[in-house]
Write a protein that holds these residues in place. Sequence first.
Motif, mmCIF file in Angstrom:
data_model
loop_
_atom_site.group_PDB
_atom_site.id
_atom_site.type_symbol
_atom_site.label_atom_id
_atom_site.label_comp_id
_atom_site.label_asym_id
_atom_site.label_seq_id
_atom_site.Cartn_x
_atom_site.Cartn_y
_atom_site.Cartn_z
ATOM 1 N N ASP A 195 -11.797 -12.999 72.939
ATOM 2 C CA ASP A 195 -13.214 -13.142 73.325
ATOM 3 C C ASP A 195 -13.889 -14.012 72.157
ATOM 4 O O ASP A 195 -14.606 -14.887 72.361
ATOM 5 C CB ASP A 195 -14.123 -11.868 73.622
ATOM 6 C CG ASP A 195 -15.241 -12.064 74.162
ATOM 7 O OD1 ASP A 195 -15.358 -12.730 75.247
ATOM 8 O OD2 ASP A 195 -16.244 -11.498 73.814
ATOM 9 N N ALA A 196 -13.560 -13.259 70.836
ATOM 10 C CA ALA A 196 -14.668 -13.943 69.504
ATOM 11 C C ALA A 196 -14.033 -15.365 69.472
ATOM 12 O O ALA A 196 -14.645 -16.198 69.210
ATOM 13 C CB ALA A 196 -14.061 -13.151 68.452
ATOM 14 N N LEU A 197 -12.815 -15.614 69.648
ATOM 15 C CA LEU A 197 -12.307 -16.992 69.371
ATOM 16 C C LEU A 197 -12.949 -18.070 70.196
ATOM 17 O O LEU A 197 -13.127 -19.359 69.817
ATOM 18 C CB LEU A 197 -10.793 -17.110 69.325
ATOM 19 C CG LEU A 197 -10.137 -16.137 68.206
ATOM 20 C CD1 LEU A 197 -8.430 -16.306 68.642
ATOM 21 C CD2 LEU A 197 -10.363 -16.649 66.890
ATOM 22 N N SER A 198 -13.076 -17.592 71.484
ATOM 23 C CA SER A 198 -13.744 -18.569 72.567
ATOM 24 C C SER A 198 -14.891 -18.563 72.701
ATOM 25 O O SER A 198 -15.685 -19.524 73.236
ATOM 26 C CB SER A 198 -13.100 -18.112 73.852
ATOM 27 O OG SER A 198 -13.496 -16.915 74.066
ATOM 28 N N ALA A 199 -15.700 -17.497 71.945
ATOM 29 C CA ALA A 199 -17.520 -17.311 72.112
ATOM 30 C C ALA A 199 -18.092 -18.791 71.656
ATOM 31 O O ALA A 199 -18.736 -19.248 72.138
ATOM 32 C CB ALA A 199 -17.737 -16.346 71.403
ATOM 33 N N PRO A 200 -17.532 -19.298 70.604
ATOM 34 C CA PRO A 200 -18.548 -20.260 69.982
ATOM 35 C C PRO A 200 -18.237 -21.572 70.938
ATOM 36 O O PRO A 200 -19.261 -22.574 71.061
ATOM 37 C CB PRO A 200 -17.774 -20.576 68.606
ATOM 38 C CG PRO A 200 -17.315 -19.431 68.172
ATOM 39 C CD PRO A 200 -16.652 -18.703 69.546
ATOM 40 N N LEU A 201 -16.942 -21.807 71.602
ATOM 41 C CA LEU A 201 -16.654 -22.818 72.381
ATOM 42 C C LEU A 201 -17.646 -22.798 73.663
ATOM 43 O O LEU A 201 -18.146 -23.620 74.283
ATOM 44 C CB LEU A 201 -15.252 -22.723 72.874
ATOM 45 C CG LEU A 201 -14.253 -22.754 71.766
ATOM 46 C CD1 LEU A 201 -12.659 -22.506 72.204
ATOM 47 C CD2 LEU A 201 -14.207 -24.256 71.066
ATOM 48 N N ARG A 202 -17.665 -21.547 74.187
ATOM 49 C CA ARG A 202 -18.446 -21.388 75.422
ATOM 50 C C ARG A 202 -19.918 -21.618 75.286
ATOM 51 O O ARG A 202 -20.666 -22.014 75.972
ATOM 52 C CB ARG A 202 -18.285 -19.747 75.889
ATOM 53 C CG ARG A 202 -16.983 -19.520 76.309
ATOM 54 C CD ARG A 202 -16.907 -18.215 77.268
ATOM 55 N NE ARG A 202 -17.535 -17.088 76.466
ATOM 56 C CZ ARG A 202 -16.829 -16.228 75.607
ATOM 57 N NH1 ARG A 202 -15.529 -16.379 75.458
ATOM 58 N NH2 ARG A 202 -17.597 -15.207 75.198
ATOM 59 N N ALA A 203 -20.490 -21.540 73.969
ATOM 60 C CA ALA A 203 -21.821 -21.809 73.517
ATOM 61 C C ALA A 203 -21.846 -23.271 73.060
ATOM 62 O O ALA A 203 -23.221 -23.691 72.826
ATOM 63 C CB ALA A 203 -22.314 -20.976 72.606
#
Length: 421
Positions: free
Chosen positions: A26-34
């Motif tokens: 979740d943390a690795l993908s969070a910046p991408l989703r934003a």
Amino acid sequence: MSTFQAPKGTYDLLPPDSATYLAVRDALSAPLRASGYGYAETPGFENVELFARGVGESTDIVTKEMYAFETKGGTKLALRPEGTASVLRAALEANLHKLGNLPVKLWYSGSYYRYERPQKGRYRHFSQVGAEAIGAEDPALDAELIVLADQAYRSLGLRDFRILLNSLGDKECRPVYREALQTFLRGLDLDEETLRRAEINPLRVLDDKRPDVQKQLTDAPLLQDYLCDACKAYHEEVRALLTAEGVAFEDDPKLVRGLDYYTRTTFEFVHDGLGSQSAVGGGGRYDGLSEMIGGPALPSVGWALGVDRTVLALEAEGVVLDLPAPTSVYAVPLGEEARRVLFSKVSELRRAGVAADFAYGNKGLKGAMKNANRSGARYTLVAGERDLAEGVVQLKDMESGEQTAIAVDAIVTELKARLQP
């Protein structure tokens, strides 16, 4: 004990450890989703030629590590050893590049497979989070992806990682360097297989980890000395953008990575607390990959971050993630009427967004309270016939031990109020 065990070089994810892996993903993908990246998911296996063409026939991945097989219909498939070729194939097949909004930004998460010698940090089945920005040649895009990966690692509390950065040039300047490197390699004392690899793709030899090979590569020509003006300017802009964002990096002129499709920007995230398997993630620009697999010219850039190795990096730094308890409320019924009432209330709590569980199996009070403790719940609801006759249940705070009676009709309201941050 089961008769069967997980295959060699693989692992099972089970509670409580699996909660850490989920939090890392979740943390690795969070910046991408934003940042405008949409989720993509591809099959676990693809046509074997997709990887042979894209990853490169001279790579260890294709020649030694790929799980390839033939179907009953005679189709040759392979379990995916990496994600970029699959995601690009899916984007091309769906014509996402024709919708007019370039770059196409995609992120993904999944399992990948390579037949490697198992050791800590290197598995035959491993998990990655990846990102691809397809269809734009812009140093700001390269910098964006590096910044987002740096942001992801730091959000987890990691500090002892380094970013290695290099440029691999392009179709204009790489051939000149290739010839110079091949001339150099032909003069070394290398085995036949390595010499054969040098003729197909000499950069692969630079990536050879064997000490006896690395010792001979000390004076190998460096690609940075052969970069054309356009590649030099592109690389300097990537460096300048990273510096402006406060992202520290180290120039590594020998960084080539293990896949054939990279051009220009290439980078790797390494953690010195992991021993020989120090790379926790990496990526780069792959401007020619689309054409290699039969698509149009689509300059692109991407990365993949290892979930398994990120977890090992957290352990190496002693970082313990602050994970929420999987259960906030645990219901313990005493008697059949209480079972029906509390089962209904547990369902109501869940619909209200409260993580709740129930003492299944008709355990006695002592056994049920042990389960409540093991669940990590902050509050336990206990109800018997006498409580229900009075229209109440007992609410126990598992931290303080305090117990109070609350009305059955107020259970959801009361617990939501108490559990608010």
